[in-house]
Design a protein around this motif. Structure first.
Motif, PDB file in Angstrom:
ATOM      1  N   GLN A 139       0.818  -1.208   0.000  1.00  0.00           N
ATOM      2  CA  GLN A 139       0.000   0.000   0.000  1.00  0.00           C
ATOM      3  C   GLN A 139       0.851   1.258   0.000  1.00  0.00           C
ATOM      4  N   VAL A 140       0.339   2.295  -0.662  1.00  0.00           N
ATOM      5  CA  VAL A 140       0.991   3.600  -0.645  1.00  0.00           C
ATOM      6  C   VAL A 140       0.169   4.537   0.242  1.00  0.00           C
ATOM      7  N   LYS A 141       0.610   5.778   0.355  1.00  0.00           N
ATOM      8  CA  LYS A 141       0.034   6.698   1.345  1.00  0.00           C
ATOM      9  C   LYS A 141      -1.474   6.883   1.219  1.00  0.00           C
ATOM     10  N   ASP A 142      -1.982   6.949   0.019  1.00  0.00           N
ATOM     11  CA  ASP A 142      -3.416   7.193  -0.143  1.00  0.00           C
ATOM     12  C   ASP A 142      -4.259   5.936   0.058  1.00  0.00           C
ATOM     13  N   GLY A 143      -3.619   4.852   0.494  1.00  0.00           N
ATOM     14  CA  GLY A 143      -4.339   3.611   0.741  1.00  0.00           C
ATOM     15  C   GLY A 143      -4.469   2.726  -0.482  1.00  0.00           C
ATOM     16  N   THR A 169       5.299  -3.457   7.091  1.00  0.00           N
ATOM     17  CA  THR A 169       6.137  -2.265   6.969  1.00  0.00           C
ATOM     18  C   THR A 169       7.093  -2.398   5.795  1.00  0.00           C
ATOM     19  N   ASN A 172       5.046  -2.020   2.529  1.00  0.00           N
ATOM     20  CA  ASN A 172       4.681  -0.646   2.209  1.00  0.00           C
ATOM     21  C   ASN A 172       5.893   0.180   1.785  1.00  0.00           C
ATOM     22  N   HIS A 173       7.033  -0.111   2.392  1.00  0.00           N
ATOM     23  CA  HIS A 173       8.274   0.545   1.983  1.00  0.00           C
ATOM     24  C   HIS A 173       8.625   0.136   0.553  1.00  0.00           C
ATOM     25  N   VAL A 176       6.629   2.028  -2.062  1.00  0.00           N
ATOM     26  CA  VAL A 176       7.196   3.351  -2.363  1.00  0.00           C
ATOM     27  C   VAL A 176       8.342   3.215  -3.365  1.00  0.00           C
TER      28      VAL A 176
END
Length: 247
Positions: A139-143, A169, A172-173, A176
């Protein structure tokens, strides 16, 4: 107490050691974010690092193909070398464990993949000796979910909350890193396209002046020359510009 209970219990009692391993993994992925590695290399690095710090048998990374309708999710990287696992594989967004995790945007833990109806590749799991599994969304910041990261063990294993949180974690990293790399590639492609257009326009002007052509005729000449010589239109345009400079 089983070996698994002792292992998980030890993990919960000594979190600094585990966190150190995961921080190292995140640092490795962070370096990838700022590197000029190709996307394939980044994906390979992510699964290798994750497998190393978690000690799982197989780690695999799936990405959603946004260019296909209906969307599919495809296997893009794994550290496994068995041809049974590395073959080209894809699932629809409502199919299998990865489809479920990508759609519901939450981790899924399977104590035994052979007993899970959503797990589609039971024959492969039997051949490779895969037992337990955790699957987490990238997942990225906007979900938004861009893919799924899977970790398989060869022995029955209870994935603790700490493990799942740390793997999430990392995932998600990794998301990005993947988005950043794709953005860099797109930016580079756009820049190259703009530069090519400028070169082609300059070459057209030279042909229009030299050969008494209009703009459309000059462009067709460049296209034909490109096809005849099997060279890109950019190289043909550069050759026209070079010939102008030499005169």
């Amino acid at each position: 107490m089983t070996d698994d209970d002792r292992r998980v219990g030890h993990m919960e009692r000594t979190p600094p050691e585990i966190y150190d391993k995961y921080i190292k993994a995140l640092m490795d992925i962070s370096r990838a974010i700022t590197s000029d590695l190709y996307i394939e290399d980044i994906l390979k690095l992510i699964v290798m690092v994750t497998a190393k710090v978690t000690g799982v048998e197989i780690c695999s990374l799936w990405l959603i193909d946004e260019g296909e309708e209906p969307r599919k999710i495809r296997l893009k990287a794994t550290q496994a070398i068995d041809p049974i696992y590395v073959k080209d594989r894809s699932l629809s967004m409502d199919e299998g464990v990865v489809g479920y995790v990508a759609t519901h945007k939450q981790p899924l833990i399977l104590p035994d993949v052979l007993k899970e109806p959503r797990f589609k590749e039971k024959e492969m799991a039997k051949k490779l000796g895969l037992v337990s599994m955790v699957s987490v969304p990238l997942q990225v910041k906007d979900g938004k979910v861009i893919g799924v990261l899977n970790c398989f063990t060869a022995e029955p294993h209870h994935f603790s909350e700490t493990e799942v949180n740390l793997i999430t974690t990392v995932a998600n990293h990794a998301a990005v890193a993947i988005l950043n790399t794709e953005l860099m590639v797109k930016t580079k492609v756009i820049q190259e396209e703009l530069e090519t257009r400028k070169l082609v326009e300059r070459a057209k002007e030279i042909l229009m002046r030299r050969r008494n052509m209009n703009g459309e005729q000059a462009y067709r000449w460049l296209q034909k020359r490109s096809m005849d010589t099997r060279k890109s239109i950019r190289l043909v345009a550069e050759a026209v510009l070079l010939s102008e400079e030499l005169e």
